[in-house]
Scaffold this active site. Structure first.
Site, PDB file in Angstrom:
ATOM      1  N   ARG A 109       0.920  -1.299   0.034  1.00  0.00           N
ATOM      2  CA  ARG A 109       0.003  -0.012  -0.011  1.00  0.00           C
ATOM      3  C   ARG A 109       0.795   1.362  -0.011  1.00  0.00           C
ATOM      4  NH1 ARG A 109      -5.162   1.391   3.497  1.00  0.00           N
ATOM      5  NH2 ARG A 109      -6.134  -0.037   2.055  1.00  0.00           N
ATOM      6  N   HIS A 137      -7.783  -0.138  -5.803  1.00  0.00           N
ATOM      7  CA  HIS A 137      -7.680  -1.069  -4.718  1.00  0.00           C
ATOM      8  C   HIS A 137      -8.353  -2.348  -5.053  1.00  0.00           C
ATOM      9  CE1 HIS A 137      -7.556  -2.650  -0.844  1.00  0.00           C
ATOM     10  NE2 HIS A 137      -8.084  -1.524  -0.041  1.00  0.00           N
TER      11      HIS A 137
HETATM   12  N1   CP Z   1     -11.004  -0.971   3.284  1.00  0.00           N
HETATM   13  C1   CP Z   1      -9.901  -0.724   3.525  1.00  0.00           C
HETATM   14  O1   CP Z   1      -8.728  -0.481   2.630  1.00  0.00           O
HETATM   15  O2   CP Z   1      -9.642  -0.576   4.688  1.00  0.00           O
HETATM   16  P1   CP Z   1      -8.143   0.014   5.602  1.00  0.00           P
HETATM   17  O3   CP Z   1      -7.832   1.055   4.969  1.00  0.00           O
HETATM   18  O4   CP Z   1      -8.398  -0.066   6.938  1.00  0.00           O
HETATM   19  O5   CP Z   1      -7.216  -1.033   4.932  1.00  0.00           O
END
Ligand code: CP
Length: 308
Positions: A109, A137
């Site tokens: 990420r 994503h």
């Molecule tokens: N949905 C999602 O990406 O949550 P986080 O940012 O907590 O990983």
């Protein structure tokens, strides 16, 4: 583009790299992971997942790690790049060329769009895009599709609304592209300043019926799936622009009561005030089931990409 059902060694960078047939296969393998997620397995014994998170996360990082542990593998990684040599100025490509020596697969990420693609160009091991800035994503989109299919029994034939920050929201960019492979009607509901990116609309508009609107109340009675997102303060270049749209959509019991009885309400989380807590106990609220589904979908992806 040529698609195959070969997943071993593949990077997962963009949802656009997947055909409908491949997505259906991932959803099928995810279903098969449900009992394994409860019992555990050693299918990926001796395999190592590295989670490199340059941005905050609760669900994505921990569910990737839990998925790997449930399959018998191990995890290494960081949740804060400031405690790594990035703080000393090390760049992303050198970080990737280091970590590939320690792990069989990397979940990344990063705040920059294009970061996962760049990492994949340098990496000898598969890269899983766990969120690349406001761009994509893809693993979230797969768990969103899995949730819709599990809760509604199908994806085709549904009227699905994506609501909130459609400009900066990476989850909705990937989900809109994924949904365009199905026979659905797509409603894009946002304030004018947060409309879905033109690039996304242009890439899907010939495949799927799209209605863009600002008014959520008007479309609620028609839809089967309401997918609402957080207005992401951290992505606004100008705080004044954020103030104008902050709290623009709020789902409460009154909103839910104006929808179909079998409406389902999804959210990638985290939420702020866009869903009142009074909604959590309604049959429509499926966002915590969505969290569980993240585990089985990510188990399926680790299983497929590592060729288990
Ligand atoms: N949905 C999602 O990406 O949550 P986080 O940012 O907590 O990983």
């Amino acid at each position: 583009m040529v698609f195959s059902l070969k997943f071993t060694g593949r990077n997962i960078i963009s949802i656009e790299d997947f055909s409908r047939k491949e997505i259906n296969y991932i959803l099928q393998v995810s279903r098969n992971m449900e009992p394994i997620a409860s019992k555990g397995s050693d299918i990926l014994k001796r395999k190592i997942l590295a989670t490199l998170f340059f941005e905050p996360s609760t669900r994505t990082r921990l569910s990737f790690e839990a998925a790997m542990l449930k399959l018998g593998g191990s995890t290494i990684g960081f949740a804060d790049a400031d405690i790594t040599s990035v703080k000393k100025g090390e760049n992303l490509s050198d970080t990737i060329r280091t970590i590939e020596n320690y792990a069989d697969i990397i979940a990344l990420r990063h705040p920059l769009e294009g970061s996962a693609k760049l990492a994949a160009e340098f990496s000898r091991v598969p890269i899983l895009n766990a969120g690349s800035g406001a761009e994509e994503h893809p693993t979230q989109a797969l768990m969103d599709l899995y949730t819709i299919q599990k809760e509604k029994g199908r994806i085709d034939g549904l009227k699905i609304a994506l609501v909130g920050d459609l400009r900066y929201g990476r989850t909705v960019h990937s989900l809109a592209c994924a949904l365009s492979l199905f026979d659905i009607e797509l409603y894009l509901i946002s304030p004018e300043s947060l409309r879905m990116r033109k690039g996304v609309v242009d890439s899907i508009k010939n495949q799927v019926s799209i209605t863009e609107d600002k008014n959520l109340d008007k479309i609620i009675p028609q839809i089967d799936v309401l997918y609402i997102t957080r207005i992401q303060k951290e992505r606004f270049p100008d705080p004044a622009e954020y103030s104008k749209v902050k709290g623009v959509y709020k789902i409460d019991l009154k909103t839910i009561s104006s929808g179909k009885n079998d409406l389902i309400l999804l959210h990638p989380l985290p939420r702020l005030d866009e869903i009142a807590s009074e909604v959590d106990d309604t049959p429509q609220a499926k966002y915590f089931q969505q969290v569980w589904n993240g585990i089985v979908v990510r188990m399926a992806l680790l299983f497929l990409v590592l060729g288990a």
